[in-house]
Design a protein around this motif. Structure first.
Motif, PDB file in Angstrom:
ATOM      1  N   VAL A  32       0.836  -1.205   0.000  1.00 15.87           N
ATOM      2  CA  VAL A  32       0.000   0.000   0.000  1.00 15.87           C
ATOM      3  C   VAL A  32       0.869   1.252   0.000  1.00 15.87           C
ATOM      4  O   VAL A  32       0.601   2.220  -0.729  1.00 15.87           O
ATOM      5  N   VAL A  33       1.933   1.255   0.823  1.00 14.65           N
ATOM      6  CA  VAL A  33       2.832   2.414   0.873  1.00 14.65           C
ATOM      7  C   VAL A  33       3.492   2.637  -0.481  1.00 14.65           C
ATOM      8  O   VAL A  33       3.580   3.775  -0.970  1.00 14.65           O
ATOM      9  N   MET A  34       3.939   1.567  -1.116  1.00 15.58           N
ATOM     10  CA  MET A  34       4.569   1.697  -2.434  1.00 15.58           C
ATOM     11  C   MET A  34       3.567   2.182  -3.481  1.00 15.58           C
ATOM     12  O   MET A  34       3.902   3.011  -4.342  1.00 15.58           O
ATOM     13  N   ALA A  35       2.332   1.668  -3.417  1.00 13.22           N
ATOM     14  CA  ALA A  35       1.302   2.103  -4.364  1.00 13.22           C
ATOM     15  C   ALA A  35       0.965   3.577  -4.160  1.00 13.22           C
ATOM     16  O   ALA A  35       0.775   4.323  -5.137  1.00 13.22           O
ATOM     17  N   PHE A  36       0.879   4.013  -2.908  1.00 16.27           N
ATOM     18  CA  PHE A  36       0.550   5.407  -2.615  1.00 16.27           C
ATOM     19  C   PHE A  36       1.658   6.342  -3.107  1.00 16.27           C
ATOM     20  O   PHE A  36       1.380   7.394  -3.684  1.00 16.27           O
TER      21      PHE A  36
END
Length: 368
Positions: A32-36
């Motif tokens: 999720v952090v990488m996608a954000f």
């Protein structure tokens, strides 16, 4: 025979459940952090803000949880069982007369419950949330409403007719059901020689329980040396095109529920289109539970051997090794099915069969 779980079943299940949840949260959280962070490059395009990016990524969490669960299950199961092996708890349970197969069954039951939740999530919440995420991004960047942006620039084929729509909207009907309204629609009918036989323009096309209806119709029919124009206030369009198949054409196959994938497969086969990408994802959904259990059962025998020595790093390495190996095996058979055009059911059945054979061999070796 007692069907209720025994105390050791609950103890094993709780140990595996907790480590799987922790591993799962770490994997999904990192993704999720990488996608954000990947959305930052689009912030400022149109009306796309940081809030839209955050909302869009949060809506993808159910899909990401579904995707990462098999990896989290095998790593978490190995870490949980490895911890119990290191503290001699598994040895104590074996001393009580419990066999390796009985202990493995306890682990399989705990993982089956979690897998069942993920299967339901993959068919209900995850597709819906992913569609919301896609709609938020598209509408924010284009400045249109969620439904209008979703149906903007539609192109579909039904038999010898191609449909183009400028925009569209899904409307809730009083009581129950929905109605699809497409605006600025053009229907291109192609003759057998590849030429355009007729061009039909409709200000709007409505699909409901009664089928398709064209409103404010203007049709140009092309003959060998002439063209004729007819008009109509309203007329029926006799088509097998399903509104569900039309809607699923805007999403990636991996983001659709199995029932929508099936609808898309039937639509594509009916119109002579390639449906193998959809068949690939469709059959992967059916084999998802078997894949999770086969992968974890193949790794469980290590808890009775090499995991009794070594720290968390060793368990983590073995878990990643099993997950990566299974993923590569599944990818290999899937690509082979696509290249050689054999049944995807065979391709997705082979990896769990291989892992179950490996599990059986390891069990016999540890027992020996």
């Amino acid at each position: 025979m007692k069907l209720l779980p025994m105390r050791f079943d609950l103890y094993l299940g709780r140990a595996v459940f907790s480590t799987v949840l922790i591993t799962w949260a770490v994997l999904v959280g990192l993704d999720v952090v990488m996608a954000f962070s990947g959305e930052f490059k689009d912030v400022g395009k149109g009306g796309y803000t940081l809030g839209h990016a955050a909302a869009g990524v949060l809506y993808t969490v159910p899909r990401r949880a579904y995707t990462f669960f098999p990896t989290a299950a095998v790593i978490g199961a190995l870490m949980g069982l490895g911890q119990m092996a290191a503290t001699s708890e598994l040895t104590a349970l074996r001393a009580l007369g419990l066999s390796r197969k009985r202990l493995s069954a306890s682990v399989a039951i705990a993982l089956s419950l979690m897998t069942a939740v993920m299967v339901v999530n993959g068919e209900t919440l995850a597709p819906w949330a992913q569609q919301r995420s896609d709609s938020i991004k598209a509408s924010a960047k284009s400045g249109q409403s969620l439904a209008s942006s979703r149906y903007s620039g539609v192109w579909v084929r039904e038999g010898d007719t191609f449909l183009s729509a400028g925009s569209g909207d899904e409307q809730l009907l009083p009581g129950a059901g929905t109605r699809l309204v497409l605006n600025d629609v053009r229907l291109y009918k192609i003759a057998e020689d590849g030429k355009i036989a007729s061009l039909t323009h409709a200000e709007s096309v409505v699909h409901d329980a009664s089928g398709w209806t064209l409103n404010k119709v203007r049709r140009d029919t092309f003959n060998e040396r002439s063209a004729t124009r007819t008009t109509a206030e309203s007329e029926k369009w006799d088509s097998q095109l399903d509104a569900g198949a039309l809607a699923t054409g805007f999403s990636k196959p991996r983001n659709l529920a199995a029932r929508d994938l099936r609808t898309s497969i039937e639509y594509r086969k009916r119109n002579g289109l390639d449906a193998r990408d959809y068949e690939d994802i469709y059959w992967s959904r059916w084999f998802y539970p078997l894949n999770v259990l086969a992968l974890c059962l193949a790794a469980v025998p290590f808890a009775f051997g090499s995991l009794r020595s070594g720290g968390m790093g060793k368990r983590l390495f073995l878990g990643i090794l099993f997950a990566l190996g299974f993923w590569l095996l599944q990818l290999f058979f899937g690509r082979m099915a696509g290249a050689l055009k054999f049944d995807y059911r065979i391709a997705y059945a082979l990896p769990p069969i291989v892992m179950l054979v490996v599990s059986g061999m390891l069990f016999r070796r540890k027992s020996g």
